[in-house]
Design an enzyme around this catalytic site. Structure first.
Site, PDB file in Angstrom:
ATOM      1  N   GLU A  39      33.171 -11.220  -0.124  1.00  0.00           N
ATOM      2  CA  GLU A  39      34.237 -12.185   0.118  1.00  0.00           C
ATOM      3  C   GLU A  39      34.433 -12.351   1.619  1.00  0.00           C
ATOM      4  OE1 GLU A  39      37.609 -10.712  -2.201  1.00  0.00           O
ATOM      5  OE2 GLU A  39      36.260 -10.045  -3.772  1.00  0.00           O
TER       6      GLU A  39
ATOM      7  N   GLU B 243      44.156 -17.362  -2.763  1.00  0.00           N
ATOM      8  CA  GLU B 243      44.721 -16.332  -3.629  1.00  0.00           C
ATOM      9  C   GLU B 243      45.960 -15.775  -2.944  1.00  0.00           C
ATOM     10  OE1 GLU B 243      41.961 -13.232  -4.764  1.00  0.00           O
ATOM     11  OE2 GLU B 243      43.560 -11.814  -5.194  1.00  0.00           O
TER      12      GLU B 243
END
Ligand SMILES: *[C@@H]1O[C@H](CO)[C@@H](O)[C@H](O)[C@H]1NC(C)=O
Ligand SMILES: *[C@@H]1O[C@H](CO)[C@@H](O)[C@H](O)[C@H]1NC(C)=O
Ligand SMILES: *[C@@H]1O[C@H](CO)[C@@H](O)[C@H](O)[C@H]1NC(C)=O
Length: 428
Positions: free
Chosen positions: A232, A343
């Protein structure tokens, strides 16, 4: 009677003796307790020191950034990666053998900084105070306060274990982590060898320090149960991790669904950095303003087809380094899903939805200059070419809190706007 009284008086004598013994012993006993506590505190502080010593490598030059960070220029061969037993004899790859972006010149000796000509590419705040010399890499120093903020200092820089998710049946195969909310675009069902995006950078407000807001791409393999492999990269605001509300460049990796392996940035051994310009976890500067200048960053993650390592590039010029293939199981071969988007953690402070923002804190329909976006999203396909992905899906848990809207056009290729304010009249 005589028996009783003598027995009771002998009993009281015993009590008296015990009591006297206790009184006499107390001054000796109490310090032992205090001493034991002191020893345990000393032991913890020693353990924290040892932990910090493991994280913070000897520095050749120290740079004090205006945002309060200390950047250590650490010799490239002393970086945290080389604490890994499998990397003891590792020969650092100073450049990838392959780059999926035809524009990038693999053979140039040194990347010339921002050569894109746009002039408005953000880099990092600490550059205002200096640069790291050749053969070093810049590492954000971990301070005592950083590790003491973590619930357990040994877990500093790891994701919280209690968010290990149940795999969901509904598409997409996304984690519905308790309290985690997403607004994302994704592709799955192919073999992917990388992903790219241009992301504009914001400073979303975080309601509570245990929450965060991030915008990133995910390169995923395996399943969301026990063995998820994930790489990520993007930007994040995370008061618990960094002690402030700055927007920071970050990476994360795991090979076992966020359990034992992996960490943010260089907070464990794994990623091998080759670049002396960019520090993982350092603040990005400048950032976009509402109705004002927009600043975006490029993130590219790709697999070197020859060595198998996963490389990362920031901006057009900064090849940061790589995750060695052996760290992973599924990703040692290829990724099966790519996600892009935001997120946040919704810890439901006061029993209501958090007002922690995602992206710019504005909904996608507000558009350019107001909403946050990912543009020119691409995947690296089986022939190692960057391609606009086919069959993009979008996902959000509660579109009244955070939403996502995708589109495509000539300039921006595949793109989407995403984000939102969290708590509002439709998201109580
Ligand atoms: C590293 O190299 C040394 C000497 O060549 C060798 O003895 C050792 O086994 C190697 N270690 C690893 C982990 O490959
Ligand atoms: C971060 O921002 C919040 C408000 O959004 C504020 O309450 C908090 O004090 C800030 N934290 C730091 C460390 O500046
Ligand atoms: C995710 O979890 C929340 C509550 O934790 C629930 O309201 C929501 O419906 C779930 N979303 C999906 C898509 O399962």
């Amino acid at each position: 009677m005589g028996y009783d009284s003598s027995s009771s008086s002998s009993r009281s004598r015993v009590f008296l003796l015990l009591w006297m013994a206790a009184v006499v012993a107390l001054p000796f006993y109490l310090p032992t307790v205090v001493h034991a506590r002191k020893v345990s505190l000393q032991r913890q502080s020693l353990a924290v020191k040892k932990h910090l010593k493991r994280l913070n490598k000897p520095s050749i030059k120290m740079i004090q950034s205006p945002d309060g960070d200390i950047i250590d220029c650490v010799h490239i061969s002393h970086q945290p990666a080389f604490d890994h037993p499998f990397l003891k004899n590792h020969t650092i790859q100073m450049r990838p053998t392959y780059h999926p972006d035809g524009v990038y010149d693999l053979n140039r000796e040194k990347n010339p900084g921002s050569g894109s000509g746009s002039g408005s590419t953000p880099t990092q705040m600490w550059h205002l105070s200096g640069r790291c010399p050749e053969d070093t890499i810049p590492i954000r120093r971990t301070k005592k306060e950083d590790v003491l903020r973590a619930s357990s200092f040994r877990r500093y820089g790891k994701k919280k274990q209690n968010v290990i998710p149940e795999p969901r049946s509904a598409e997409p195969d996304l984690i519905n982590q308790s309290g985690h909310q997403h607004a994302i675009a994704y592709v799955e069902g192919g073999k992917y060898y990388g992903a790219k995006a241009t992301i504009n950078v914001w400073d979303p407000k975080i309601q509570q320090s245990n929450e965060f807001s991030l915008s990133q791409l995910w390169v995923l393999g395996g399943s969301f149960g026990q063995d998820l492999n994930s790489i990520e990269a993007g930007w994040q605001v995370s008061p618990d991790l960094y002690g402030d509300n700055n927007t920071r460049l970050f990476t994360y990796w795991t090979s076992d669904a966020y359990q034992a392996t992996g960490c943010y940035n260089l907070l464990c051994s794994g990623f091998i950095q080759i670049n002396n310009d960019i520090a993982m976890g350092a603040s990005i500067f400048p950032i976009s303003g509402f109705h004002n200048s927009q600043y975006d960053i490029n993130i590219l993650v790709w697999k070197d087809p020859k060595e198998g390592n996963w490389w990362m590039q920031f901006g057009n010029d900064y090849v940061l380094g790589y995750w060695p293939s052996f760290l992973f199981s599924y990703l040692a071969d290829s990724a099966s899903m790519i996600e892009w988007g935001g997120e946040v953690v919704n810890s439901e402070p006061d029993g209501e939805h958090t007002s922690t923002q995602m992206g710019s804190g504005h909904f996608p329909e507000e558009g350019f200059g107001k909403a946050s976006y990912f543009r020119n999203i691409q995947v690296v396909d089986e022939s190692n070419n960057l391609k606009s992905p086919k069959g993009i899906g979008t996902f959000t848990e509660q579109s009244n809190c955070y939403d996502v809207q995708s589109g495509s056009n000539g300039d921006w290729g595949s793109y989407f706007y995403y984000g939102g304010p969290g708590k509002n009249s439709k998201c109580p």
